[in-house]
Motif scaffolding. Structure first.
Motif, PDB file in Angstrom:
ATOM      1  N   HIS A   1       0.814  -1.216   0.000  1.00 38.88           N
ATOM      2  CA  HIS A   1       0.000   0.000   0.000  1.00 38.88           C
ATOM      3  C   HIS A   1       0.845   1.261   0.000  1.00 38.88           C
ATOM      4  O   HIS A   1       0.427   2.295  -0.538  1.00 38.88           O
ATOM      5  N   SER A   2       2.041   1.195   0.571  1.00 34.63           N
ATOM      6  CA  SER A   2       2.914   2.371   0.574  1.00 34.63           C
ATOM      7  C   SER A   2       3.515   2.626  -0.804  1.00 34.63           C
ATOM      8  O   SER A   2       4.025   3.723  -1.058  1.00 34.63           O
ATOM      9  N   ARG A   3       3.441   1.650  -1.695  1.00 36.19           N
ATOM     10  CA  ARG A   3       4.046   1.771  -3.019  1.00 36.19           C
ATOM     11  C   ARG A   3       3.035   2.113  -4.104  1.00 36.19           C
ATOM     12  O   ARG A   3       3.403   2.240  -5.271  1.00 36.19           O
ATOM     13  N   MET A   4       1.768   2.253  -3.721  1.00 37.21           N
ATOM     14  CA  MET A   4       0.722   2.565  -4.681  1.00 37.21           C
ATOM     15  C   MET A   4       0.105   3.928  -4.364  1.00 37.21           C
ATOM     16  O   MET A   4      -0.149   4.260  -3.205  1.00 37.21           O
ATOM     17  N   ASP A   5      -0.115   4.712  -5.402  1.00 38.76           N
ATOM     18  CA  ASP A   5      -0.822   5.983  -5.291  1.00 38.76           C
ATOM     19  C   ASP A   5      -2.281   5.711  -5.629  1.00 38.76           C
ATOM     20  O   ASP A   5      -2.600   5.356  -6.767  1.00 38.76           O
ATOM     21  N   VAL A   6      -3.149   5.819  -4.632  1.00 48.24           N
ATOM     22  CA  VAL A   6      -4.569   5.511  -4.806  1.00 48.24           C
ATOM     23  C   VAL A   6      -5.392   6.734  -4.438  1.00 48.24           C
ATOM     24  O   VAL A   6      -5.185   7.325  -3.370  1.00 48.24           O
ATOM     25  N   ARG A   7      -6.328   7.127  -5.305  1.00 49.02           N
ATOM     26  CA  ARG A   7      -7.165   8.300  -5.073  1.00 49.02           C
ATOM     27  C   ARG A   7      -8.627   7.943  -5.333  1.00 49.02           C
ATOM     28  O   ARG A   7      -8.961   7.388  -6.379  1.00 49.02           O
ATOM     29  N   PHE A   8      -9.476   8.276  -4.378  1.00 50.39           N
ATOM     30  CA  PHE A   8     -10.874   7.883  -4.454  1.00 50.39           C
ATOM     31  C   PHE A   8     -11.693   8.911  -5.221  1.00 50.39           C
ATOM     32  O   PHE A   8     -11.715  10.093  -4.887  1.00 50.39           O
ATOM     33  N   ALA A   9     -12.384   8.437  -6.259  1.00 48.44           N
ATOM     34  CA  ALA A   9     -13.323   9.272  -7.000  1.00 48.44           C
ATOM     35  C   ALA A   9     -14.747   9.062  -6.495  1.00 48.44           C
ATOM     36  O   ALA A   9     -15.599   9.942  -6.611  1.00 48.44           O
ATOM     37  N   LYS A  10     -15.014   7.885  -5.927  1.00 56.18           N
ATOM     38  CA  LYS A  10     -16.308   7.571  -5.321  1.00 56.18           C
ATOM     39  C   LYS A  10     -16.041   6.591  -4.190  1.00 56.18           C
ATOM     40  O   LYS A  10     -15.464   5.530  -4.405  1.00 56.18           O
ATOM     41  N   GLY A  11     -16.451   6.958  -2.988  1.00 54.56           N
ATOM     42  CA  GLY A  11     -16.196   6.117  -1.832  1.00 54.56           C
ATOM     43  C   GLY A  11     -15.148   6.724  -0.922  1.00 54.56           C
ATOM     44  O   GLY A  11     -14.601   7.800  -1.186  1.00 54.56           O
ATOM     45  N   ARG A  12     -14.862   6.020   0.172  1.00 50.66           N
ATOM     46  CA  ARG A  12     -13.933   6.511   1.181  1.00 50.66           C
ATOM     47  C   ARG A  12     -12.956   5.414   1.560  1.00 50.66           C
ATOM     48  O   ARG A  12     -13.095   4.263   1.156  1.00 50.66           O
ATOM     49  N   SER A  13     -12.008   5.767   2.409  1.00 48.55           N
ATOM     50  CA  SER A  13     -10.970   4.843   2.838  1.00 48.55           C
ATOM     51  C   SER A  13     -11.013   4.652   4.344  1.00 48.55           C
ATOM     52  O   SER A  13     -11.349   5.577   5.091  1.00 48.55           O
ATOM     53  N   GLY A  14     -10.649   3.446   4.796  1.00 47.42           N
ATOM     54  CA  GLY A  14     -10.480   3.177   6.222  1.00 47.42           C
ATOM     55  C   GLY A  14     -11.695   3.480   7.066  1.00 47.42           C
ATOM     56  O   GLY A  14     -12.842   3.213   6.700  1.00 47.42           O
ATOM     57  N   PHE A  15     -11.430   4.080   8.241  1.00 45.78           N
ATOM     58  CA  PHE A  15     -12.509   4.364   9.182  1.00 45.78           C
ATOM     59  C   PHE A  15     -13.426   5.477   8.704  1.00 45.78           C
ATOM     60  O   PHE A  15     -14.495   5.673   9.269  1.00 45.78           O
ATOM     61  N   ASP A  16     -13.048   6.213   7.668  1.00 44.98           N
ATOM     62  CA  ASP A  16     -13.932   7.228   7.100  1.00 44.98           C
ATOM     63  C   ASP A  16     -15.174   6.601   6.476  1.00 44.98           C
ATOM     64  O   ASP A  16     -16.155   7.283   6.197  1.00 44.98           O
ATOM     65  N   ARG A  17     -15.137   5.293   6.254  1.00 43.23           N
ATOM     66  CA  ARG A  17     -16.295   4.614   5.663  1.00 43.23           C
ATOM     67  C   ARG A  17     -17.374   4.303   6.677  1.00 43.23           C
ATOM     68  O   ARG A  17     -18.505   3.988   6.307  1.00 43.23           O
ATOM     69  N   ASP A  18     -17.041   4.353   7.984  1.00 47.59           N
ATOM     70  CA  ASP A  18     -18.015   4.005   9.019  1.00 47.59           C
ATOM     71  C   ASP A  18     -19.252   4.885   8.914  1.00 47.59           C
ATOM     72  O   ASP A  18     -19.173   6.116   8.957  1.00 47.59           O
TER      73      ASP A  18
END
Length: 272
Positions: free
Chosen positions: A144-161
């Motif tokens: 995960h530290s080697r990939m650049d990931v950007r959300f266009a729809k949805g959230r990541s981690g605890f922000d999804r709660d």
């Protein structure tokens, strides 16, 4: 040979390759890291492409076990059917006598006047206009530290709660941070991002452990970013099923993927 996301190494036997399992290709909490399933499939795909000299058409992986940092994965390739235009191949990735991943694949190409797509890329903001993702565990190493990931729809981690996506859909942009080509192996790594859609579908910091993965290549074109359109079909009995369409930045459909997985809901950063 083009540089890969992992250190796949040939041997004197053209049908055997090996892959040192280093922390940079692993995921999981400290003390319980394991090779990312997408890397396992990608390394098998690369081994089969390089053994046969043919490009991937489709591949299906079955995940059977874990490879831990410090171990070495041997990848044995068989080609039981070699036709004029395509080869049917199979690989077994194992650590010593423990089988980790089995992959069945078809490789090849043939001339055709037809090149069409009927699946369209979703209309979303470009990568520069999308928020970056910081992995919920805050890991500074690993896949995960080697990939650049950007959300266009949805959230990541605890922000999804508490913020479920009613249509079960997550759309994200992804690219390797290193100077690596977008090829079948890299798409195989990204195809294993399907579990990220589970958390958005449920409105939980959730993901899962893949049971299988199927990658189907349409046409790979030069692109900096890959748009991953993830759709979770359903969740029941502790398992989830989902699919992904992988588009180039210009909207060209490059591949599709699908998988089933064990659902994991993470309550803390120590949860797997």
């Amino acid at each position: 040979m083009e540089k890969l996301f992992f250190d796949l190494t040939p041997t004197h036997n053209p049908h055997r390759w090996y892959l040192p399992v280093e922390p940079r290709i692993c995921v999981g909490p400290p003390g319980n890291e394991f090779m990312f399933g997408g890397v396992g499939m990608a390394s098998a795909v690369a081994a089969m492409e390089r053994t046969t000299g043919r490009s991937l058409i489709c591949a299906t992986a079955q995940y059977l076990g874990y490879a831990r940092p410090g171990s070495v994965v041997d990848i044995d390739v068989w080609t039981p059917v070699e036709g004029k235009y395509n080869t049917q191949a199979r690989s077994i990735s194992h650590v010593d006598d423990k089988e980790i991943i089995t992959v069945s694949a078809a490789l090849g190409s043939r001339e055709s006047p037809f090149s069409e797509q009927w699946v369209e890329a979703p209309d979303v903001p470009q990568p520069d206009d999308c928020p970056g993702r910081q992995h919920w565990r805050g890991s500074e190493e690993g896949v995960h530290s080697r990939m650049d990931v950007r959300f266009a729809k949805g959230r990541s981690g605890f922000d999804r709660d508490g913020a479920a996506e009613p249509d079960g859909r997550t759309v994200l942009w992804a690219r390797p941070k290193e100077d690596l080509a977008i090829d079948a192996a890299m798409l195989a790594v990204m195809a294993d991002f399907v579990p990220q859609g589970v958390g958005n579908a449920l409105g939980k910091n959730a993901g899962g452990n893949s049971l299988d993965n199927t990658l189907r290549i349409r046409r790979i074109v030069p692109t900096e970013w890959v748009l991953c359109d993830i759709r979770i079909s359903g969740v029941h009995g502790g398992f989830a099923h989902g699919s992904m369409s992988l588009f180039a930045q210009d909207g060209e459909l490059m591949a599709t993927a699908s998988q089933s997985l064990i659902v994991r809901v993470r309550e803390t950063a120590e949860d797997r």
